[in-house]
Design an enzyme around this catalytic site. Sequence first.
Site, mmCIF file in Angstrom:
data_model
loop_
_atom_site.group_PDB
_atom_site.id
_atom_site.type_symbol
_atom_site.label_atom_id
_atom_site.label_comp_id
_atom_site.label_asym_id
_atom_site.label_seq_id
_atom_site.Cartn_x
_atom_site.Cartn_y
_atom_site.Cartn_z
ATOM 1 N N TYR A 36 9.161 -2.155 6.347
ATOM 2 C CA TYR A 36 8.967 -3.268 5.403
ATOM 3 C C TYR A 36 10.040 -4.333 5.636
ATOM 4 O O TYR A 36 9.744 -5.525 5.740
ATOM 5 C CB TYR A 36 9.027 -2.734 3.971
ATOM 6 C CG TYR A 36 8.610 -3.754 2.920
ATOM 7 C CD1 TYR A 36 7.271 -4.063 2.715
ATOM 8 C CD2 TYR A 36 9.561 -4.402 2.134
ATOM 9 C CE1 TYR A 36 6.884 -5.000 1.751
ATOM 10 C CE2 TYR A 36 9.187 -5.335 1.177
ATOM 11 C CZ TYR A 36 7.850 -5.625 0.981
ATOM 12 O OH TYR A 36 7.475 -6.557 0.034
ATOM 13 N N SER B 35 10.133 -11.394 1.071
ATOM 14 C CA SER B 35 10.546 -10.519 -0.025
ATOM 15 C C SER B 35 12.052 -10.674 -0.136
ATOM 16 O O SER B 35 12.694 -11.189 0.793
ATOM 17 C CB SER B 35 10.196 -9.075 0.341
ATOM 18 O OG SER B 35 10.883 -8.154 -0.497
HETATM 19 N N1 LIG Z 1 5.401 -6.808 -6.009
HETATM 20 C C1 LIG Z 1 6.624 -6.938 -5.538
HETATM 21 O O1 LIG Z 1 7.579 -6.419 -6.120
HETATM 22 C C2 LIG Z 1 6.868 -7.749 -4.286
HETATM 23 C C3 LIG Z 1 8.203 -8.035 -3.954
HETATM 24 C C4 LIG Z 1 8.458 -8.759 -2.806
HETATM 25 C C5 LIG Z 1 7.415 -9.216 -2.027
HETATM 26 N N2 LIG Z 1 6.132 -8.926 -2.375
HETATM 27 C C6 LIG Z 1 5.064 -9.400 -1.490
HETATM 28 O O2 LIG Z 1 4.113 -10.124 -2.234
HETATM 29 C C7 LIG Z 1 2.849 -10.063 -1.563
HETATM 30 C C8 LIG Z 1 1.762 -9.745 -2.574
HETATM 31 O O3 LIG Z 1 1.927 -8.401 -3.020
HETATM 32 P P1 LIG Z 1 1.642 -7.920 -4.523
HETATM 33 O O4 LIG Z 1 2.939 -7.471 -5.072
HETATM 34 O O5 LIG Z 1 0.847 -8.908 -5.252
HETATM 35 O O6 LIG Z 1 0.828 -6.576 -4.208
HETATM 36 P P2 LIG Z 1 -0.653 -6.099 -4.580
HETATM 37 O O7 LIG Z 1 -0.790 -4.764 -3.916
HETATM 38 O O8 LIG Z 1 -0.885 -6.186 -6.041
HETATM 39 O O9 LIG Z 1 -1.564 -7.176 -3.852
HETATM 40 C C9 LIG Z 1 -1.649 -7.245 -2.446
HETATM 41 C C10 LIG Z 1 -3.064 -7.637 -2.069
HETATM 42 O O10 LIG Z 1 -3.123 -7.739 -0.639
HETATM 43 C C11 LIG Z 1 -4.319 -7.130 -0.200
HETATM 44 N N3 LIG Z 1 -4.163 -6.669 1.185
HETATM 45 C C12 LIG Z 1 -3.381 -5.669 1.648
HETATM 46 N N4 LIG Z 1 -3.557 -5.531 2.967
HETATM 47 C C13 LIG Z 1 -4.467 -6.464 3.344
HETATM 48 C C14 LIG Z 1 -5.061 -6.808 4.578
HETATM 49 N N5 LIG Z 1 -4.774 -6.142 5.704
HETATM 50 N N6 LIG Z 1 -5.946 -7.835 4.605
HETATM 51 C C15 LIG Z 1 -6.277 -8.501 3.468
HETATM 52 N N7 LIG Z 1 -5.768 -8.199 2.257
HETATM 53 C C16 LIG Z 1 -4.860 -7.198 2.208
HETATM 54 C C17 LIG Z 1 -4.541 -5.959 -1.146
HETATM 55 O O11 LIG Z 1 -5.909 -5.529 -1.138
HETATM 56 C C18 LIG Z 1 -4.111 -6.568 -2.488
HETATM 57 O O12 LIG Z 1 -5.189 -7.178 -3.152
HETATM 58 C C19 LIG Z 1 3.017 -9.030 -0.455
HETATM 59 O O13 LIG Z 1 3.203 -9.693 0.773
HETATM 60 C C20 LIG Z 1 4.267 -8.283 -0.860
HETATM 61 O O14 LIG Z 1 4.938 -7.705 0.236
HETATM 62 C C21 LIG Z 1 5.837 -8.208 -3.475
#
Ligand SMILES: NC(=O)c1ccc[n+]([C@@H]2O[C@H](COP(=O)([O-])OP(=O)(O)OC[C@H]3O[C@@H](n4cnc5c(N)ncnc54)[C@H](O)[C@@H]3O)[C@@H](O)[C@H]2O)c1
Length: 277
Positions: A154, A141
């Site tokens: 986080y 991130s």
């Molecule tokens: N959205 C943002 O602003 C952002 C910014 C920086 C990093 N990220 C990172 O991007 C990645 C994807 O996140 P996103 O934004 O698409 O969020 P999201 O919540 O839309 O999707 C995350 C997915 O991961 C799944 N998940 C969570 N815990 C799990 C587990 N223990 N086992 C299997 N699946 C699991 C959830 O069910 C969900 O479908 C994450 O690692 C997040 O930290 C997101």
Amino acid sequence: MKTFTDRTAAITGAGSGIGRALALRLAGEGCHLALADRDAAGLAETAALAGPQIRVTTSELDVADEKAVFGWADEVVADHGGVHLVVNNAGVALSGTAGSLSLDDYRWIMDINFWGVVYGTKAFLPHLEAAGEGHVVNLSSIFGVAAQPLMSGYNASKYAVRGFTESLRQDLELTGSAVSATCVHPGGIRTNIAKSARVHASVTAATGKATDAATAEFERMLNTTPDRAARTILDGVRRNQRRVLIGPDAWVIDSMVRLLPATYQRIVTGVVRSRRG
Ligand SMILES: NC(=O)c1ccc[n+]([C@@H]2O[C@H](COP(=O)([O-])OP(=O)(O)OC[C@H]3O[C@@H](n4cnc5c(N)ncnc54)[C@H](O)[C@@H]3O)[C@@H](O)[C@H]2O)c1
């Protein structure tokens, strides 16, 4: 990897957000998919959207479960005959002051965001090497580059992913592996991450905002679309980039940390304080 056509990609967290967008972009390029998520309904939706033109398998999986992740990697190879790309994307968010978050809160987020990435990397690496070409993509991130208040769990998990992946990339180069690795640092992406975050009551005391208002504010900072994020990640893999920043906010924060490696913290805390409810 220069092309994804007729290759196989394994993606965790494919039931929503960035994971789903990656699955759909890869499907559009003729890449076969092994999708995993702990959310079976979201996973089924992604598989249906990815369409019938490529081979799609789905697995309900908790990435914090070591045995299950290694079992899934073996299943993927048995079902698809090999695998070329793994995206360790599944992740969760947690906010609260370091003084009030419990050790179990920290274990919960590290188990998913850090150990899930380590399991996914270790489980798939031998299979990627056996395929003769491959790539590991790990989701950190922009908060794996800069810290902010109320996000110690986080931040710790995403800094750990960055350290792990940057060292992994060098190990692969040092040993002449056919596999490479990229660490991804998204800024705010419009997904379900804020809705599914664990928000501790201490956030209200620190910001003067009710939990709902704090979540709504978090959501307002998510400006880049998941599809845009997926495109940037896949371009980064094609170019074999070491690090991929996503969104203008990520570029601004990265520049701020380079320019003011310690002082940036005072600026961030000042911004959060100025928004007190
Ligand atoms: N959205 C943002 O602003 C952002 C910014 C920086 C990093 N990220 C990172 O991007 C990645 C994807 O996140 P996103 O934004 O698409 O969020 P999201 O919540 O839309 O999707 C995350 C997915 O991961 C799944 N998940 C969570 N815990 C799990 C587990 N223990 N086992 C299997 N699946 C699991 C959830 O069910 C969900 O479908 C994450 O690692 C997040 O930290 C997101």
